[in-house]
Design an enzyme around this catalytic site. Structure first.
Site, mmCIF file in Angstrom:
data_model
loop_
_atom_site.group_PDB
_atom_site.id
_atom_site.type_symbol
_atom_site.label_atom_id
_atom_site.label_comp_id
_atom_site.label_asym_id
_atom_site.label_seq_id
_atom_site.Cartn_x
_atom_site.Cartn_y
_atom_site.Cartn_z
ATOM 1 N N GLY A 77 0.503 -1.433 -0.227
ATOM 2 C CA GLY A 77 -0.145 -0.241 0.005
ATOM 3 C C GLY A 77 0.989 1.573 0.354
ATOM 4 O O GLY A 77 2.086 1.657 -0.277
ATOM 5 N N ASN B 220 -6.058 -7.706 -5.791
ATOM 6 C CA ASN B 220 -5.843 -7.835 -4.432
ATOM 7 C C ASN B 220 -4.242 -6.425 -4.642
ATOM 8 O O ASN B 220 -3.312 -7.153 -5.461
ATOM 9 C CB ASN B 220 -5.176 -9.312 -3.914
ATOM 10 C CG ASN B 220 -6.349 -9.764 -3.743
ATOM 11 O OD1 ASN B 220 -7.604 -9.686 -3.609
ATOM 12 N ND2 ASN B 220 -6.629 -11.391 -4.295
ATOM 13 N N LEU B 221 -4.402 -5.377 -3.188
ATOM 14 C CA LEU B 221 -3.543 -4.534 -3.745
ATOM 15 C C LEU B 221 -2.356 -4.997 -3.866
ATOM 16 O O LEU B 221 -1.756 -5.537 -2.230
ATOM 17 C CB LEU B 221 -3.910 -3.145 -2.381
ATOM 18 C CG LEU B 221 -3.006 -2.234 -2.234
ATOM 19 C CD1 LEU B 221 -3.098 -1.550 -4.111
ATOM 20 C CD2 LEU B 221 -3.000 -1.322 -1.661
ATOM 21 N N ASP B 222 -1.467 -4.671 -4.598
ATOM 22 C CA ASP B 222 0.115 -5.189 -4.145
ATOM 23 C C ASP B 222 0.545 -6.891 -3.692
ATOM 24 O O ASP B 222 1.439 -7.376 -3.201
ATOM 25 C CB ASP B 222 0.756 -4.595 -4.105
ATOM 26 C CG ASP B 222 1.030 -2.567 -3.638
ATOM 27 O OD1 ASP B 222 0.853 -2.714 -4.977
ATOM 28 O OD2 ASP B 222 0.497 -2.132 -2.556
ATOM 29 N N GLU B 223 -1.026 -7.666 -4.187
ATOM 30 C CA GLU B 223 -0.602 -9.148 -3.550
ATOM 31 C C GLU B 223 -0.308 -10.240 -4.623
ATOM 32 O O GLU B 223 -0.652 -11.166 -5.135
ATOM 33 C CB GLU B 223 -1.858 -9.477 -3.479
ATOM 34 C CG GLU B 223 -1.356 -9.151 -1.818
ATOM 35 C CD GLU B 223 -2.181 -9.156 -1.205
ATOM 36 O OE1 GLU B 223 -3.089 -10.675 -1.287
ATOM 37 O OE2 GLU B 223 -2.969 -8.434 0.250
#
Length: 282
Positions: free
Chosen positions: A200, A225-228
């Protein structure tokens, strides 16, 4: 003599390499290089083969049919032309280091791709882009909703029909709608931390607050999925107690641009298979 890359993914089984190699020989194709991997956790087989020979349209079609027929029913087989440069669109905000590196590497031939356009939500980087005779589009987010801004950005991107979209320090979180608009593997992001740590916003501040001794960068495919998303490439450098968050950010810029370039060249050279939420990288 023409070279193409044969990409194969299927359920693992005995004799797959021999079957593919035999078919290549039957069609007069020489295997210049070959990399393969079998995942024991889910019994999947991945192979990248650089082939040399006659790839006339009819010959190529029959070869692919023959290879596919010898493999398990779920096999995915494709041929990629090494000589064809992928077309990429680059999204930016205000930071110039990753974009500048891509522009220079593309100009010098070190980036195996053609940058067809750059778009940003601020105008600051327009002059830099135009020095390389590449179109720049400012799609401002000010005064409009997130949904409307993304609709405008997608319209600009889609007008160029790029093979890949690179988020080169594009500091906006993409909505599920925009992510779903493009197939998995088309959106590539550079994140300024060694994921999965410090996901994030403000990862360097997060790193400083934790007193870390290394900082890094991660290039990954974008998912909801944020940054995943599946990780393509990572690297780190050492820091110490004398670094504040600003010092870390300054030091991290070199890692970010190096990691992004490595990741992109691997993707553009067809060396990356997406394997669930992981990757197989040859």
């Amino acid at each position: 003599m023409q070279q193409k890359i044969l990409l194969t993914e299927c359920t693992d089984a005995t004799g797959l390499i021999a079957k593919i190699a035999t078919t290549c020989s039957e069609f007069g194709l020489n295997i210049v290089r070959q990399d393969q991997f079998a995942s024991h956790e889910d019994n999947r087989f991945f192979m990248r083969s650089v082939l040399e020979g006659d790839f006339s349209a009819n010959h190529e079609s029959k070869f692919l049919q023959c290879v596919t027929a010898k493999l398990p029913d779920d096999a995915t087989v494709s041929l990629k032309d090494k000589a064809v440069l992928p077309r990429i669109a680059v999204l930016v905000t205000k930071e110039a280091h990753c974009l500048g590196d891509l522009l220079i590497k593309s100009y010098s031939g070190s980036l195996h791709a053609e940058i067809v356009m750059v778009a940003g939500n601020y105008p600051e980087l327009g002059n830099l882009v135009e020095k390389f005779n590449i179109p720049f589009h400012c799609v401002s987010h000010e005064g409009i909703s997130r949904e409307e801004h993304e609709e405008r950005m997608m319209k600009v991107i889609d007008d160029y029909n790029p093979d890949y979209i690179v988020l080169a320090k594009y500091m906006r979180i993409l909505s599920p709608k925009m992510v779903a608009h493009y197939p998995l593997g088309k959106l590539i992001n550079i994140h300024h931390s060694f994921l999965p740590a410090f996901i994030g916003a403000k990862p360097y501040q997060q790193a400083f607050d934790r007193g870390v001794k290394i900082i890094g960068a991660t290039a990954h495919f974008v998912t909801d999925n944020l940054d995943e998303g599946p990780i393509i490439e990572q690297d780190v450098i050492k820091v110490n107690h004398r670094y504040d968050a600003a010092d870390m950010a300054k030091a991290g810029r070199d890692v970010e641009r190096v990691v992004l370039l490595r990741a992109l060249n691997r993707v553009f050279d067809n060396k990356v298979f997406i394997h669930g939420n992981k990757t197989v990288v040859f």
